[in-house]
Write an enzyme that holds these catalytic residues in place. Structure first.
Site, PDB file in Angstrom:
ATOM      1  N   TRP A  12       0.831  -1.204   0.000  1.00 46.51           N
ATOM      2  CA  TRP A  12       0.000   0.000   0.000  1.00 46.51           C
ATOM      3  C   TRP A  12       0.869   1.259   0.000  1.00 46.51           C
ATOM      4  O   TRP A  12       1.867   1.352   0.706  1.00 46.51           O
ATOM      5  CB  TRP A  12      -0.886   0.004   1.250  1.00 46.51           C
ATOM      6  CG  TRP A  12      -1.881   1.116   1.291  1.00 46.51           C
ATOM      7  CD1 TRP A  12      -3.088   1.174   0.648  1.00 46.51           C
ATOM      8  CD2 TRP A  12      -1.777   2.351   2.017  1.00 46.51           C
ATOM      9  NE1 TRP A  12      -3.742   2.347   0.942  1.00 46.51           N
ATOM     10  CE2 TRP A  12      -2.950   3.092   1.769  1.00 46.51           C
ATOM     11  CE3 TRP A  12      -0.794   2.893   2.853  1.00 46.51           C
ATOM     12  CZ2 TRP A  12      -3.171   4.351   2.342  1.00 46.51           C
ATOM     13  CZ3 TRP A  12      -1.009   4.145   3.408  1.00 46.51           C
ATOM     14  CH2 TRP A  12      -2.185   4.867   3.154  1.00 46.51           C
ATOM     15  N   SER A  58       3.121  -7.053   1.933  1.00 46.78           N
ATOM     16  CA  SER A  58       2.073  -6.358   2.670  1.00 46.78           C
ATOM     17  C   SER A  58       0.724  -6.519   1.953  1.00 46.78           C
ATOM     18  O   SER A  58       0.263  -7.631   1.762  1.00 46.78           O
ATOM     19  CB  SER A  58       2.463  -4.893   2.856  1.00 46.78           C
ATOM     20  OG  SER A  58       1.667  -4.264   3.827  1.00 46.78           O
ATOM     21  N   LEU A  59       0.078  -5.431   1.512  1.00 40.69           N
ATOM     22  CA  LEU A  59      -1.157  -5.557   0.734  1.00 40.69           C
ATOM     23  C   LEU A  59      -0.931  -6.424  -0.495  1.00 40.69           C
ATOM     24  O   LEU A  59      -1.783  -7.236  -0.866  1.00 40.69           O
ATOM     25  CB  LEU A  59      -1.667  -4.175   0.320  1.00 40.69           C
ATOM     26  CG  LEU A  59      -2.830  -4.149  -0.679  1.00 40.69           C
ATOM     27  CD1 LEU A  59      -4.053  -4.872  -0.122  1.00 40.69           C
ATOM     28  CD2 LEU A  59      -3.172  -2.708  -1.066  1.00 40.69           C
ATOM     29  N   PHE A  61       2.735   6.555   7.505  1.00 45.35           N
ATOM     30  CA  PHE A  61       2.777   5.119   7.222  1.00 45.35           C
ATOM     31  C   PHE A  61       4.188   4.671   6.869  1.00 45.35           C
ATOM     32  O   PHE A  61       4.629   3.594   7.273  1.00 45.35           O
ATOM     33  CB  PHE A  61       1.810   4.780   6.088  1.00 45.35           C
ATOM     34  CG  PHE A  61       1.729   3.308   5.800  1.00 45.35           C
ATOM     35  CD1 PHE A  61       1.180   2.439   6.736  1.00 45.35           C
ATOM     36  CD2 PHE A  61       2.194   2.786   4.608  1.00 45.35           C
ATOM     37  CE1 PHE A  61       1.090   1.083   6.479  1.00 45.35           C
ATOM     38  CE2 PHE A  61       2.117   1.431   4.350  1.00 45.35           C
ATOM     39  CZ  PHE A  61       1.559   0.572   5.289  1.00 45.35           C
ATOM     40  N   GLN A 105       6.276   1.709   8.927  1.00 44.52           N
ATOM     41  CA  GLN A 105       6.770   0.474   8.328  1.00 44.52           C
ATOM     42  C   GLN A 105       8.204   0.142   8.743  1.00 44.52           C
ATOM     43  O   GLN A 105       8.577  -1.026   8.803  1.00 44.52           O
ATOM     44  CB  GLN A 105       6.712   0.576   6.799  1.00 44.52           C
ATOM     45  CG  GLN A 105       5.318   0.609   6.231  1.00 44.52           C
ATOM     46  CD  GLN A 105       5.353   0.640   4.724  1.00 44.52           C
ATOM     47  OE1 GLN A 105       5.284  -0.377   4.051  1.00 44.52           O
ATOM     48  NE2 GLN A 105       5.488   1.834   4.159  1.00 44.52           N
ATOM     49  N   ASP A 142       8.206  -6.422  13.207  1.00 47.11           N
ATOM     50  CA  ASP A 142       7.201  -5.762  12.380  1.00 47.11           C
ATOM     51  C   ASP A 142       6.062  -5.227  13.263  1.00 47.11           C
ATOM     52  O   ASP A 142       5.399  -6.006  13.948  1.00 47.11           O
ATOM     53  CB  ASP A 142       6.642  -6.761  11.357  1.00 47.11           C
ATOM     54  CG  ASP A 142       5.815  -6.090  10.279  1.00 47.11           C
ATOM     55  OD1 ASP A 142       5.245  -5.013  10.531  1.00 47.11           O
ATOM     56  OD2 ASP A 142       5.725  -6.660   9.174  1.00 47.11           O
ATOM     57  N   HIS A 196       8.698  -3.970   8.890  1.00 46.55           N
ATOM     58  CA  HIS A 196       7.733  -4.201   7.805  1.00 46.55           C
ATOM     59  C   HIS A 196       8.332  -4.023   6.412  1.00 46.55           C
ATOM     60  O   HIS A 196       7.672  -4.320   5.419  1.00 46.55           O
ATOM     61  CB  HIS A 196       6.536  -3.252   7.976  1.00 46.55           C
ATOM     62  CG  HIS A 196       5.321  -3.658   7.194  1.00 46.55           C
ATOM     63  ND1 HIS A 196       4.622  -4.821   7.447  1.00 46.55           N
ATOM     64  CD2 HIS A 196       4.680  -3.052   6.168  1.00 46.55           C
ATOM     65  CE1 HIS A 196       3.600  -4.909   6.612  1.00 46.55           C
ATOM     66  NE2 HIS A 196       3.617  -3.849   5.826  1.00 46.55           N
TER      67      HIS A 196
END
Length: 267
Positions: free
Chosen positions: A25, A91-92, A153, A157, A217, A245
């Site tokens: 994302w 991730s996404l 964000f 991460q 993470d 992440h």
């Protein structure tokens, strides 16, 4: 814009068996292209796919239901994905890669979920994920200031990884020089993170599968492995020590070595 006129942007390079990457994302191919070129282009034919509304990819019509949205994103990715490929999603991108593997197992040689789980949001029967309140905060913040939300964000991460402060500063500097994802894409991506749940369907997936997770993470607790091993006991799991992440950014060599060991193992 309908799906027939929506072709996602891809980049291809390298030689060998097909290896396809789907980013997460708020990102784009540029986030990890240098890492992928350095470690994988000598051994694999690489395809990088940019998600709808990210990088150079067009958006997908947002006047649709959540279920339709998920399938349209999947269909758009599959339309530009080579057949007979190893597939990695981050991730996404990991959630999307899992659904692609569930729907098209005959097109894949293997599946790797990097910093990803089969369900991103916590539920009564799923504790190893992000609290719904965190995602709701992102949804609200996105409507007020998309750039600030992305900035937050990006920091999140990398938090928890070795050398996080220096890496965060470098990453934010790099991202300011790149295309920001479209607001529609960001909203759609959050909707997918909220709704997607691959747990039950993954029980029947029989292709080689790797879960590649960061030890620290903040979004994907490594403890989920204990519970998930009952869902997909045949899968391989690797924990990257000191990573968060974005392990390919904070621990590029360790992440590459773990992935290569999986991809090159004997049949």
């Amino acid at each position: 814009m309908n799906l027939q006129s929506t072709t996602l942007h891809t980049e291809q390079f390298g030689h060998g068996p097909n290896l396809t990457f789907i980013h997460g994302w708020g990102a784009q191919n540029a986030v990890w292209k240098n890492w992928i070129e350095h470690y994988f282009a000598d051994d694999f034919c690489i395809t990088l796919i940019e998600l709808p509304g990210c990088g150079h990819s067009p958006i997908i019509n947002d006047k649709i239901t959540a279920e339709e949205l998920e399938q349209k994103w999947i269909d758009a990715i599959v339309a530009v994905m080579p057949t007979n490929t190893h597939l990695l999603g981050w991730s996404l991108g990991g959630l999307l890669a899992q659904k692609i593997a569930i729907q098209n197992p005959d097109r894949l040689l293997s599946l790797t979920s990097l910093a990803s789980t089969p369900k991103f949001i916590q539920a009564k029967d799923w504790h190893w994920a992000v609290q719904p309140s965190l995602l709701n905060d992102f949804v609200q913040a996105l409507g007020k200031d998309a750039a600030a939300t992305l900035n937050h964000f990006w920091k999140l991460q990398i938090q928890g990884s070795d050398g996080a402060r220096k890496l965060i500063k470098l990453f934010i500097t790099q991202m300011k020089q790149r295309r920001l994802p479209k607001a529609v894409s960001l909203a759609q991506g959050l909707q997918l993170l909220k709704e997607m749940d691959n747990r039950e369907a993954l029980k029947t997936l029989n292709i080689p599968t790797l879960w590649l997770l960061g030890e620290n993470d903040p979004l994907i607790p490594k403890e989920f492995v204990a519970e998930f091993s009952t869902i997909q006991p045949q899968a391989q799991i690797t924990i990257l020590h000191g990573a968060a992440h974005m392990p390919f950014y904070s621990h590029p060599e360790d992440t590459a070595n773990a992935l290569l060991a999986f991809l090159k193992q004997p049949d």
